[in-house]
Design an enzyme around this catalytic site. Structure first.
Site, PDB file in Angstrom:
ATOM      1  N   ASN A  93       9.280 -47.403   0.083  1.00  0.00           N
ATOM      2  CA  ASN A  93       9.615 -47.843  -1.277  1.00  0.00           C
ATOM      3  C   ASN A  93      11.001 -47.356  -1.697  1.00  0.00           C
ATOM      4  O   ASN A  93      11.222 -46.951  -2.837  1.00  0.00           O
ATOM      5  CB  ASN A  93       8.558 -47.351  -2.270  1.00  0.00           C
ATOM      6  N   GLU A 137      -1.505 -49.783   3.260  1.00  0.00           N
ATOM      7  CA  GLU A 137      -2.369 -50.581   2.377  1.00  0.00           C
ATOM      8  C   GLU A 137      -3.509 -51.237   3.155  1.00  0.00           C
ATOM      9  O   GLU A 137      -3.735 -52.449   3.085  1.00  0.00           O
ATOM     10  CB  GLU A 137      -1.549 -51.630   1.614  1.00  0.00           C
ATOM     11  N   ASP A 176       6.087 -47.644   4.617  1.00  0.00           N
ATOM     12  CA  ASP A 176       6.674 -48.297   3.446  1.00  0.00           C
ATOM     13  C   ASP A 176       7.177 -47.157   2.571  1.00  0.00           C
ATOM     14  O   ASP A 176       6.406 -46.500   1.877  1.00  0.00           O
ATOM     15  CB  ASP A 176       5.603 -49.127   2.732  1.00  0.00           C
TER      16      ASP A 176
END
Length: 588
Positions: A475, A326, A473
């Protein structure tokens, strides 16, 4: 001659000499005479018919775009005419102020000549073409861009964003000052010329990075930058901060963690970090402010504020390999790259398709060299590469799931690094941020099937025997099909994630990994993501335990530290995720 150059030319040694009786009276006190020598900076791009001439004359910056095949005399005549017009306007304005009738007399022309070598190399003839007149074969270091961050906080590092031509940032000289009088103005110029700076200031120190103290609160910072290439110096540029230094938040969640990372890891170990830093494009949505992070003070969600915390946190870990998720494009270019470069790291960036954020991998340039990159968009690779044809065929059994999977812009960033201490020692570093939806477990399984197949292919073809470090990440909670896929090297067709989005998108199959079971280097913390309505372990650093060992895992913040301001992000933590940091060792 210029057509053979592969880079832009920067030619400061040429100097303009101007002389005018009409400017003597107002200029002599400052310049000690009517003859003023001003350096000219010339920028000429190969293959272009124009060149740009920049210089400073009578206190103002001038920029001229001229033809390369034009005679020098025309340029000097144009400069002379501009000076005369400026003098005429100034004289008329003075007479109007004094109530006198403006004179119709034409200003006396200013004689402008071009000299090379600082004036000691003789006058350049007016008949010489621009392509020859402004060139003497010397390239000097020059800042094409220089600016300070918009937000400054006490006890947080400040690093200028610099773009340099024909120089080396490691050679450049930097001197920091602060205004003695606290700032009372809301606006200021980022760049100013030394001669126009009449404010008294106090020297704070030198070096590319400066950490303001609490004594600097309320004062603006000034930075004097001298571009250099070895011992050769270019034109000095001075910067002044837009705003004054502000007070910091006090103790942050990462301060205690930095006690474990004061020193860099010693070879043959390497410190690795993975961190979702929360993209600004997501932090500033109305959903984030009112639903996801309503407990977070609005100013603490602002990018300028969060960047101060992010940069201090990253620098304090002294990591050798940093994988970030991100990352806004502008944040990578304008903030993280200049700051981490000052701390000895180079970086690469991969933006998500049709989005403004992506993945960034940084590596310590004193320890590693980037050999090659093998980034892919997972859905694109799945649909177009023969390597994944079998997986695509099995996915095609369910058209709804296939469509959803192929619509994702999830990216895999792959960097092959070489150990500078031992060139035949390589490592494959992977970085990703998987599909976010809580019911997207089946999509994530297909994404990781593609990712591991691709990584196996890269290592086999480019760096045989190189160990894998896979950060991101994901998730995925520890009991998810994805994590079982990594740690067991297979996921059975009975696993619930194959039907995570309902029976209409179910696609049950046995999925086998191209790698032996991987190890989560930081274990399975209670959480790496902590927001108001959810907390869980979503971030991992996976390694191959048969070729790499974990030497140290940097403890995560305590639960009390994480919840001091209810949840994350907060005034003391810049993201909704927590960074994973560990020291890894593999056989030299």
């Amino acid at each position: 001659m210029l057509s053979h150059l592969s880079a832009a030319l920067l030619l400061p040694p040429r100097r303009l000499l101007s002389s005018s009786p009409r400017t003597l009276t107002r200029a002599c006190s400052l310049l000690r005479g009517s003859r003023r020598m001003e350096p000219a900076v010339v920028r000429c791009l190969p293959g272009e018919p124009k060149l740009t001439i920049s210089f400073r004359l009578d206190g103002s910056n001038k920029h001229m775009l001229r033809d390369q095949d034009e005679a020098l005399g025309k340029v000097l005549s144009r400069i002379s005419n501009n000076i005369a017009k400026g003098q005429g306007k100034a004289k008329k304005k003075t007479k109007r102020i004094k109530g006198q009738q403006p004179s119709c007399e034409a200003p006396e022309p200013t004689v402008v000549k071009l000299y090379c070598g600082g004036g000691g190399g003789g006058e350049v003839a007016d008949t010489v073409l621009n392509s020859e007149a402004w060139q003497d074969g010397a390239k000097r270091a020059h800042f094409t861009n220089a600016e300070l961050p918009a937000s400054l906080m006490a006890e947080f590092p400040v690093c200028p964003n610099l773009e340099l031509e024909f120089g080396n940032l490691q050679d450049c000289e930097f001197t920091w000052h602060k205004e003695n009088t606290p700032n009372t103005r809301s606006e200021s110029s980022q760049i100013f010329i030394t001669q126009s700076n009449k404010c008294k200031n106090e020297r704070l120190g030198c070096g590319r990075v400066h950490v303001p103290s609490n004594q600097d609160i309320g004062h603006r910072l000034k930075l004097r930058c001298t571009p250099k290439d070895g011992e050769r110096s270019g034109q000095v540029k001075e910067l002044i901060s837009v705003g004054a230094v502000e007070a910091g938040p006090g103790v942050c969640t990462f301060d205690n963690r930095h006690a474990y990372t004061i020193k860099e890891a010693e070879w043959p170990s390497a410190r690795v970090m993975s961190y979702n830093i929360l993209a600004d494009v997501y932090a500033q949505t109305e959903l984030s402010k009112t639903v996801l992070y309503p407990y977070c003070a609005p100013y603490a969600l602002q990018l300028d504020y969060r960047l101060n915390l992010i940069k201090k946190e990253l620098a304090g870990y002294n990591a050798d390999i940093i994988c970030l998720q991100e990352v806004d494009k502008a944040v990578f270019t304008d903030s993280l790259t200049p700051t981490l470069d000052a701390f000895g790291l180079d970086g690469v960036f991969r933006v998500k398709d049709k989005q403004h954020e992506g993945l960034a991998t940084f590596y310590r340039r004193s320890k590693f060299k980037l050999l090659s990159q093998h980034d892919i968009m997972l859905s694109e690779a799945l649909s177009s590469e023969a390597l994944h044809s079998e997986l695509l065929e099995r996915l095609s059994v369910n058209s709804a799931l296939k469509e959803k999977t192929l619509q994702r812009s999830t990216t895999l960033q792959v960097s092959v690094l070489e150990d500078l201490n031992k060139p035949d020692r390589k490592v494959c570093v992977a970085n990703t941020h998987l599909y976010f939806h809580p019911k997207g477990g089946n999509v994530r399984l297909f994404q990781m099937g593609v990712a591991l197949k691709h990584l196996s292919h890269v290592i086999r073809e480019v760096a045989p025997g190189a160990p894998l470090i896979f950060c991101g990440d994901f998730n995925s909670l520890p009991n998810s099909g994805n994590i079982i896929f990594y740690t067991n090297a297979e996921v059975p067709q009975q696993h619930a994630d194959w039907s995570s989005s309902g029976p209409e998108e179910s696609c049950r199959m046995e999925l086998l990994s191209d790698f032996p079971p991987l190890l989560s280097a930081c274990g399975q913390p209670a959480y790496t993501n902590y927001v108001g309505g959810f907390h869980g372990c979503l971030d991992y650093i996976f390694i191959q335990p048969d070729s790499m060992q974990v030497e140290q895992v940097i403890p995560l913040p305590s639960h009390q530290e994480v919840t001091t301001y209810e949840a994350l992000p907060s005034v003391a933590h810049p993201s909704d995720h927590i960074a994973l940091v560990c020291d890894l060792r593999w056989n030299p």
